[in-house]
Design an enzyme around this catalytic site. Structure first.
Site, PDB file in Angstrom:
ATOM      1  N   GLY A 123       1.286  -1.660  -0.252  1.00 28.64           N
ATOM      2  CA  GLY A 123       0.018  -0.370   0.326  1.00 28.64           C
ATOM      3  C   GLY A 123       0.831   1.533  -0.314  1.00 28.64           C
ATOM      4  O   GLY A 123       0.626   2.053   0.259  1.00 28.64           O
ATOM      5  N   SER A 124       2.006   1.362  -0.222  1.00 33.14           N
ATOM      6  CA  SER A 124       2.612   2.146  -0.633  1.00 33.14           C
ATOM      7  C   SER A 124       2.131   3.393  -1.535  1.00 33.14           C
ATOM      8  O   SER A 124       2.250   4.673  -1.073  1.00 33.14           O
ATOM      9  CB  SER A 124       4.580   2.637  -0.936  1.00 33.14           C
ATOM     10  N   ASN A 125       1.950   2.855  -2.934  1.00 37.52           N
ATOM     11  CA  ASN A 125       0.706   3.971  -3.691  1.00 37.52           C
ATOM     12  C   ASN A 125      -0.138   4.041  -2.702  1.00 37.52           C
ATOM     13  O   ASN A 125      -0.776   5.544  -2.685  1.00 37.52           O
ATOM     14  CB  ASN A 125       0.507   3.316  -4.785  1.00 37.52           C
ATOM     15  N   ASN A 163      -6.696   3.074 -12.558  1.00 43.02           N
ATOM     16  CA  ASN A 163      -5.750   2.054 -12.401  1.00 43.02           C
ATOM     17  C   ASN A 163      -4.107   3.197 -12.571  1.00 43.02           C
ATOM     18  O   ASN A 163      -4.446   3.453 -13.311  1.00 43.02           O
ATOM     19  CB  ASN A 163      -6.246   1.377 -12.929  1.00 43.02           C
ATOM     20  N   HIS A 217      -0.177   1.773 -13.909  1.00 45.80           N
ATOM     21  CA  HIS A 217       0.302   0.592 -14.050  1.00 45.80           C
ATOM     22  C   HIS A 217       2.077   0.155 -14.056  1.00 45.80           C
ATOM     23  O   HIS A 217       2.286   1.623 -14.923  1.00 45.80           O
ATOM     24  CB  HIS A 217      -0.329  -0.625 -15.608  1.00 45.80           C
ATOM     25  N   GLU A 262       6.259   6.661  -9.412  1.00 44.07           N
ATOM     26  CA  GLU A 262       3.890   6.875  -9.019  1.00 44.07           C
ATOM     27  C   GLU A 262       3.746   7.712  -7.473  1.00 44.07           C
ATOM     28  O   GLU A 262       2.765   8.328  -8.040  1.00 44.07           O
ATOM     29  CB  GLU A 262       3.944   5.062  -8.245  1.00 44.07           C
TER      30      GLU A 262
END
Length: 185
Positions: A12-14, A101, A103, A173
């Site tokens: 869950g870093s993003n 999303n 990627h 990201e």
């Protein structure tokens, strides 16, 4: 204010960067973090931000349990941040052009079923690509084929390893995903 739900399957870093970004936003806030893995570290990260969490199985998702929860929480946008299950069509239809999303490659390269995380970075290295990056896209019924919203690239040198490529991609990201989400909502 726009209500966001983050779906994640792992660390869950993003998701953390998104929660951090939106904790002081006037446009939206993270109202729910949901995971198909009850031991996913993303759930701990959510608790640190006082964001409610929800867990579900693949079977429950396919039976509409997740969709019911998203409706109950009055979610406006669904953000996939390292979520590894294919989203059921009824869930996609419930959030038309409001499901996004990220990627870890420059789509259409290295997309599709089974292409996530380290598998993508290993493929980039094996192909000898000179660059890779991130793609932020809307979600449709096919893995990694939704409308591309944003891409950012980073160089890949012969000295890079899949791990060092992953570090470069994570930096992109973390930098861009929260900002792109805010621009979308």
């Amino acid at each position: 204010m726009i209500r966001l739900a983050i779906l994640a399957s792992g660390s869950g870093s993003n998701a953390e960067k998104i929660m951090e970004h939106f904790q002081n936003s006037s446009k939206g806030h993270v109202a729910l973090v949901a995971s198909n893995k009850p031991d996913a570290f993303v759930l701990e990260r959510a608790k640190n931000f006082q964001v409610p969490t929800f867990t579900f199985t693949k079977k429950e998702m396919e039976a509409g349990v997740l969709l019911d929860k998203l409706r109950e929480e009055k979610i406006d946008w669904v953000i996939l941040a390292g979520f590894l299950l294919k989203i059921p069509d009824d869930l996609i239809r419930a959030f038309p052009n409001r499901m996004v999303n990220i990627h870890p490659a420059l789509l259409p390269k290295y997309g599709g079923k089974g292409m996530y995380g380290a598998y993508v970075h290993e493929a980039v290295k094996a192909a000898g690509d000179k660059e890779t990056g991130i793609t932020i896209h809307l979600v449709n019924e096919h893995y990694d084929e939704g409308k591309i919203i944003f891409q950012a690239a980073t160089s890949v040198t012969p000295e890079d390893t899949p791990d060092s490529i992953a570090q470069k991609v994570h930096a992109l990201e973390h930098r861009y995903f929260p900002e792109v989400i805010e621009s979308l909502i």
